[in-house]
Structures are given as C-alpha cells and as structure tokens.
Motif scaffolding. Structure first.
Motif, mmCIF file in Angstrom:
data_model
loop_
_atom_site.group_PDB
_atom_site.id
_atom_site.type_symbol
_atom_site.label_atom_id
_atom_site.label_comp_id
_atom_site.label_asym_id
_atom_site.label_seq_id
_atom_site.Cartn_x
_atom_site.Cartn_y
_atom_site.Cartn_z
ATOM 1 N N THR A 8 0.823 -1.210 0.000
ATOM 2 C CA THR A 8 0.000 0.000 0.000
ATOM 3 C C THR A 8 0.859 1.263 0.000
ATOM 4 O O THR A 8 0.579 2.231 -0.728
ATOM 5 C CB THR A 8 -0.925 -0.014 1.230
ATOM 6 O OG1 THR A 8 -1.772 -1.162 1.165
ATOM 7 C CG2 THR A 8 -1.776 1.236 1.278
ATOM 8 N N SER A 53 -5.330 -0.584 -2.439
ATOM 9 C CA SER A 53 -6.238 -0.677 -1.301
ATOM 10 C C SER A 53 -5.806 -1.814 -0.382
ATOM 11 O O SER A 53 -5.512 -2.927 -0.821
ATOM 12 C CB SER A 53 -7.672 -0.928 -1.792
ATOM 13 O OG SER A 53 -8.539 -1.133 -0.690
ATOM 14 N N ILE A 54 -5.800 -1.512 0.900
ATOM 15 C CA ILE A 54 -5.394 -2.516 1.882
ATOM 16 C C ILE A 54 -6.590 -3.280 2.437
ATOM 17 O O ILE A 54 -6.421 -4.319 3.086
ATOM 18 C CB ILE A 54 -4.623 -1.841 3.028
ATOM 19 C CG1 ILE A 54 -3.828 -2.887 3.823
ATOM 20 C CG2 ILE A 54 -5.561 -1.074 3.942
ATOM 21 C CD1 ILE A 54 -2.935 -2.299 4.869
#
Length: 305
Positions: free
Chosen positions: A207, A213-214
């Motif tokens: 990230t 997107s985590i």
C-alpha cells in the motif's frame, strides 16, 4: 572376523546412516526456511530500492527476546541471581549426594523451566491470534472514518493487550518521526511466529509503495484468523481427553520415581550408590526424555495456530 565383530560393525554403520539422514534432513529444513525468509525479504524490500527515511525496527537482544516471547519480566541482575542460586543448589547436591543426583536435579530444573517458558509463549501467541481480528476491524473502521492508515493503526492498537506494547510503542514513534514502519510488523511476527502478521506487513508495504487498497487483504486476514480460532476451539474440545492422557503419561513416571526414592531409603540407596543403579537411572532418564519428546511432538499441533 567373528560374528560379534560383524554385528558391531553393522551397528556402527546403521548408526552412522541414521545420523547422516538426520543431518541431511536438518540441513534441508534450514535451507528451506532460509529460502522462504529470503523471498519474504525480497518482496518486502526489493534490491535497488532507495528510501529517504530509515526503517523502524524491533531490535532486541537474544536474552531479551526470549523473555519477551514468554512475557517474563526479569532484570539482568535477577537472572544472574537466579542462575547463581541454581548453581549453588547443583554444587551442594554434587558435594553431598553425588553426580547422579545432581544430574537428575538438573534434568528436572531444566524441564520445569522449559515447560514454564513454552506454556507462557503459547499463551502469548494465542492472545495475539485472538485479538488480531478485532484490531484489524478497528483499523478498517478508522480508515472508513477518514483517518490516514498510520493513525488508524495507532488508534486500533490503543486498547490492545499488553503483548502488543513493544509493537505499539515503536509504531507510534515511527509514525510521529515520519519513518518507514512496515518492518515493525515483520519483526514482531518473527518474535512470536505469527504468519498472519507477515501478510499484514506485506499488504502495508504494498500500500505504501503503490497506493493500492489494503482493505481486501486485511479483511481476508481477519476472516482467516477467525476461522482458525473456531477450528482450534472445536479441536481442543474434541481432543481434551487425549491431551490429558498424554500429559499424565509424561508427568507420572518422574513423579512416581521421586516418590519411591523419597519414601524408601533402601531403594534410593541402590539407585544412588551402586553402578547398576546409576545405569538404571541413566537409561530411565534417556527413555523418559525420549518419551516426553515423542509425546510433545504428537500433541504440539493441538491448539497451535
């Protein structure tokens, strides 16, 4: 040559072959662990990558690391005093009771210390595994509330158990100083042998590098941990009787031996003062140690994550 000589030669060759196979297996296991660690390091920190900020690390000494893993709070002076006390007890037994009693006492002290450390270490790991899904959910809620990922991590760890204190302290310091913090999770995972934290570290690293997107990775980690905890509870309930039997078989023989030696002076005199008794104690100790190792290897998967 006589058949006895051939028998001894064949026995020596067999023992040598077993030792060679064991050495090869240990070498292959060590190489495999090294290769896995190398791939993880290459994924987290590719070669040629430069950074203007330094990475925060969880750096502890070997002794401090072992104490941290079992949540044992002893200073160096206390450890030295404890070692001196044990040494004094062993020397006293050596002088008044002989080397056999001293070795038996050393075996029991070492076994008790190792079991105590192992139980506390497993409790620490279990606490991390049980609390990590809730912490991950807290990170996601803080991100949804508009906080940055760094502050979401700090807020999620505010109410974490004391086992996370080494990580939280260094994480807060790294974020406030603007340093790279993803390796903290990797180091913490290495201390407590938590593979899930490696996944968290990889996702945080990805990230910060690529802006991806985590959320999917953290959701998957939390879901996986909850599934593991549920299966672990079911497995513990199903194997409670087996584990109790195994622990009884490991503890009962040395307990009975100690009881018999204590109440029967003549029996203890034969064991402690004759060559045959010494041989019996050595054989019994070796067999007991092998039995405990085998039982431990059989039940160590019960409840482990």
């Amino acid at each position: 040559m006589s058949p006895l000589v051939w028998y001894k030669l064949s026995l020596a060759v067999a023992l040598l072959a077993v030792a060679l196979v064991a050495t090869q297996w240990l070498w292959a296991s060590w190489r495999e662990r090294g290769a896995v660690s190398g791939r993880i390091q290459q994924r987290l920190f590719p070669k040629g990558e430069t950074s203007a900020v330094t990475s925060a690390r969880v750096t502890v000494g070997p002794l401090e690391k072992q104490l941290m893993r079992a949540d044992i709070h002893l200073t160096q002076n206390q450890i030295v005093l404890l070692g001196l006390a044990i040494l004094a007890i062993l020397v006293t037994l050596q002088v008044f009771q002989g080397p056999v009693v001293m070795l038996v006492a050393l075996f029991f002290i070492g076994s008790a210390g190792w079991v105590y450390w192992k139980v506390r270490f497993q409790n620490q790991r279990r606490t991390i595994q049980e609390e990590l899904p809730g912490i991950i959910d807290g990170v996601l809620r803080n991100v949804d509330a508009g906080r940055s990922l760094e502050h979401a991590l700090i807020n999620a760890f505010d109410d974490a158990p004391p086992v996370f204190e080494p990580l939280v302290f260094r994480l807060r310091s790294a974020v406030e100083a603007g340093r790279e913090y993803t390796r903290l999770f990797e180091d913490f995972a290495g201390i407590y042998s938590i593979p899930s934290l490696i996944m968290v570290s990889v996702s945080l690293r990805t990230t910060t590098r690529f802006g991806s997107s985590i959320r999917p990775v953290l959701q998957q980690v939390a879901s996986s941990l909850r599934s593991q905890q549920e299966m672990r509870r079911e497995f513990l309930a199903a194997t409670a009787e087996t584990r109790f039997t195994a622990i009884t078989f490991a503890v009962l023989p040395p307990g009975l031996a100690l009881y018999m030696v204590t109440i029967n002076d003549q029996y203890s005199r034969v064991l402690l003062e004759t060559d045959i008794g010494h041989k019996m104690l050595i054989v019994a100790g070796v067999l007991q140690l092998l039995g405990m190792v085998m039982i431990w290897r059989l039940i160590q998967g019960v409840g482990r994550e």
